[in-house]
Motif scaffolding. Structure first.
Motif, PDB file in Angstrom:
ATOM      1  N   PRO A 195      27.751  39.953  40.710  1.00  0.00           N
ATOM      2  CA  PRO A 195      27.432  38.882  41.671  1.00  0.00           C
ATOM      3  C   PRO A 195      26.829  37.635  41.032  1.00  0.00           C
ATOM      4  O   PRO A 195      26.789  36.577  41.655  1.00  0.00           O
TER       5      PRO A 195
ATOM      6  N   TRP B 171      28.901  34.190  40.968  1.00  0.00           N
ATOM      7  CA  TRP B 171      28.865  33.293  42.127  1.00  0.00           C
ATOM      8  C   TRP B 171      27.516  32.586  42.212  1.00  0.00           C
ATOM      9  O   TRP B 171      27.437  31.431  42.636  1.00  0.00           O
ATOM     10  N   TYR B 172      26.475  33.255  41.791  1.00  0.00           N
ATOM     11  CA  TYR B 172      25.153  32.626  41.752  1.00  0.00           C
ATOM     12  C   TYR B 172      25.153  31.486  40.738  1.00  0.00           C
ATOM     13  O   TYR B 172      24.602  30.407  40.993  1.00  0.00           O
TER      14      TYR B 172
ATOM     15  N   ALA C  20      28.090  35.222  47.478  1.00  0.00           N
ATOM     16  CA  ALA C  20      27.548  36.099  46.444  1.00  0.00           C
ATOM     17  C   ALA C  20      26.846  37.296  47.061  1.00  0.00           C
ATOM     18  O   ALA C  20      26.948  38.429  46.560  1.00  0.00           O
TER      19      ALA C  20
ATOM     20  N   GLN D  45      29.456  39.695  48.159  1.00  0.00           N
ATOM     21  CA  GLN D  45      29.978  40.456  47.028  1.00  0.00           C
ATOM     22  C   GLN D  45      28.980  41.511  46.553  1.00  0.00           C
ATOM     23  O   GLN D  45      29.357  42.627  46.179  1.00  0.00           O
ATOM     24  N   ARG D  46      27.709  41.130  46.549  1.00  0.00           N
ATOM     25  CA  ARG D  46      26.672  42.096  46.164  1.00  0.00           C
ATOM     26  C   ARG D  46      26.662  43.267  47.134  1.00  0.00           C
ATOM     27  O   ARG D  46      26.554  44.431  46.720  1.00  0.00           O
TER      28      ARG D  46
END
Length: 617
Positions: free
Chosen positions: A343, A346-347, A393, A396-397
């Motif tokens: 993730p 994306w962060y 994100a 996704q996480r």
């Protein structure tokens, strides 16, 4: 050289390059009069604007009105550029000459499109000129005259009238004086466009913040709360920077108008730090965890200093703090990405967008870039893009966590299937025994243990339902109360054991004569019995009652001593009347039973219905 050091050098070089490219007012070319009726001329307003920078040692610095300015004051033309200055102690005088070449009176607005100025004073020269307008963040919001986040000066010109507009601007921070000269229609059009844009932006921020807050309350996951905290703090910061806070939240608190900006900025830095530390799942024993903890404490310290230090220092310190936090979190996210934390990609993307937007916005806010309104829109787009990527994100996480949980669940399921299969049979046996016990318990709770008839509890449960049904359908409902005559004499003569035998005999008689599926025989007292006969009127009930009494009278019983024993019964009959409740029905049947006792026993008496109140539902 560490990655963080190289990043800071790149940021510094970027700041230097952008500041070198910033456009500043040019050389003296003279200031002409603006024909306000010429749309093209108004679009190039800054070509008609002149200004004078008055440092503290300049006499113009102390002047409070245009009349106190020197006649030979050196006015510098803006030369088509916005008036943008970095942090300065100077007072800036701005002059614009306008003329109405039309044949009718017209109204225009001189609009200063930057809300964060401490002192702004407008003068208009000429006959019948309005009084000066003295406003700015150092004054209550109502001093602006027009309820608008920017500064508006109404300019009304008669046909062929010329007028000189003078501004005195002073601010404790950076100074932006972006001016436009617009018709009322243009002002409304631009305002509507900005209202829609800001409404969508702040509405989306509010929705995302509320959504994350709900996720926090439902899941208890901390980073949802920190993300909601960050979006609320960032929204408050941009709200204050855009002048909305001063307009809507604290219009009478001129002192707090400036404090709110570095305060919201420090809150943004703190919320970003807390969210980053929680989302990136940093090992507490590593250096990144120590860096996050240090940043969080620094944010708290700077937050406290906001209430102590002057605005000129806190805005600079908190801006540097926010940029350091953004840069540090960007580097930490890169480290976590390289460690295999998926993730984090994306962060990283979200903070890269935020870093670029924050740099450009800071340059504009500190006077190194012109067109603050465009930078504000760019910052909103950067924040919007960041918020979208951050929330993606988090999705996704959550997906990765869900996949891990599924893998763990699959492994655990295989192990548990055997145990479940092994214990299913035991559970089924236990459930069957429990069901049997429940049925027995239900029977015991609703049935009389001596006679097997229903007990008083069952009567209390079912009588209101039958009463309501009779009222709804219009069918009769009859209650028969039956009592054994001289039963005390039987107990006293032959004992309670023989008395119990007599009660069982009476119960058998009632069972034989109550044949319909819905008829109910009840023992609700010692020698007291009742019949509930739905769908039966008093005549039918009296026939059943007479049959029961006749049957009981002709039964031959012998006591323990061989002596013959005789049982007789008395009955009271009442049918549910209109608007009658169950208590009144029972009371009439009981009175009828009492009459049967008084009239010699071994008989049944019918009570007449007297409607008095509504039946219980």
């Amino acid at each position: 050289m560490s990655l963080l050091t190289r990043l800071f050098l790149a940021i510094g070089f970027g700041l230097f390059a952008i500041s070198a490219m910033a456009q500043n007012p040019g050389a003296d070319t003279g200031c002409n009069t603006l024909d306000a009726t010429d749309d093209l001329a108004r679009q190039s307003l800054m070509s008609y604007v002149c200004f004078h920078s008055a440092p503290p040692e300049d006499p113009a610095h102390q002047a409070k009105s245009p009349e106190q300015l020197s006649q030979d004051l050196n006015w510098t033309p803006a030369n088509g550029h916005d008036l943008v200055f970095s942090h300065t102690n100077s007072v800036y005088w701005v002059q614009l000459k306008v003329r109405n070449s039309g044949s009718t009176q017209r109204l225009w607005y001189l609009k200063l499109n930057y809300p964060l100025l401490d002192e702004v004073t407008f003068w208009q020269s000429g006959p019948n000129s309005p009084e000066k307008i003295q406003t700015g963040d150092s004054y209550p919001f109502a001093s602006r005259g027009v309820d608008y986040r920017y500064f508006l000066l109404p300019v009304t010109l008669e046909p062929n009238e010329s007028r000189t507009i003078t501004l005195r601007v002073k601010s404790s921070g950076a100074l932006n004086v972006p001016l436009t000269f617009e018709t009322p229609e243009e002002v409304i059009s631009h305002s509507n466009h900005l209202t829609l844009t800001h409404g969508m932006f702040y509405g989306a921020m509010l929705v995302f913040a509320a959504f994350n807050l709900l996720l926090f309350f439902s899941s208890g996951t901390a980073y949802y709360f920190y993300n909601a905290f960050y979006m609320a703090a960032m929204g408050l910061f941009l709200f204050a920077m855009g002048g909305f806070g001063n307009q809507y939240f604290w219009p009478e608190s001129a002192g707090f108008a400036n404090t709110s900006i570095p305060l919201a900025l420090a809150l943004c830095a703190l919320s970003m730090t807390l969210f980053g530390g929680s989302f990136l799942e940093i090992d507490k024993r590593t250096r990144p965890a120590l860096a996050v903890k240090t940043l969080a404490w620094a944010c708290i310290v700077f937050l406290a200093l906001t209430f102590v230090l002057p605005y000129t220092k806190t805005i600079l310190l908190n801006t540097v703090l926010a940029l350091v936090v953004i840069s540090s979190l960007f580097v930490i996210a890169l480290i976590r990405w390289r460690q295999g934390y998926q993730p984090a990609i994306w962060y990283v993307g979200s903070w890269l967008i935020m870093l670029i937007g924050a740099l450009i916005y800071a340059m504009a806010a500190f006077g190194y870039l012109a067109d603050f309104l465009a930078r504000e829109s760019l910052m909103q787009m950067a924040v919007g893009g960041q918020v979208i990527l951050l929330n993606y994100a988090m999705v996704q996480r959550w997906r990765l966590l869900h996949e891990k949980l599924l893998a763990v669940e699959h492994g655990a399921r295989t192990e548990l299937e055997f145990k479940v299969h092994e214990r299913t049979a035991q559970l089924r046996n236990t459930m069957r025994e429990l069901e049997k016990a429940n049925r027995q318990l239900a029977t015991l709770s609703l049935n009389d243990s001596l006679t097997g008839l229903y007990n008083r509890r069952h009567m209390d449960n079912v009588l209101p339902e039958l009463c309501a049904e009779a009222r709804r359908t219009g069918q009769p409902l009859t209650l028969v109360l039956i009592d054994a005559d001289h039963f005390k004499t039987i107990n006293d003569t032959w004992g309670h054991g023989f008395g119990d035998t007599c009660l069982q005999v009476i119960a058998e008689i009632l069972t034989r004569h109550v044949k319909r599926p819905r008829d109910i025989a009840i023992r609700f007292g010692g020698e007291e019995f009742a019949l509930l006969l739905p769908g039966t009127d008093v005549h039918g009930a009296q026939k059943v009652s007479e049959a029961i009494l006749g049957n009981a009278e002709h039964i031959s019983l012998s006591g323990p001593d061989g002596e013959p024993a005789r049982i007789t019964l008395s009955a009271g009959i009442a049918s549910l009347g209109e608007n009658e409740d169950k208590e009144q029905l029972f009371d009439r049947a009981d009175k009828a039973l009492y009459q049967a006792k008084e009239q010699g026993r071994n008989r049944s008496i019918v009570s007449e219905a007297v409607p008095v109140s509504q039946c219980d539902q």
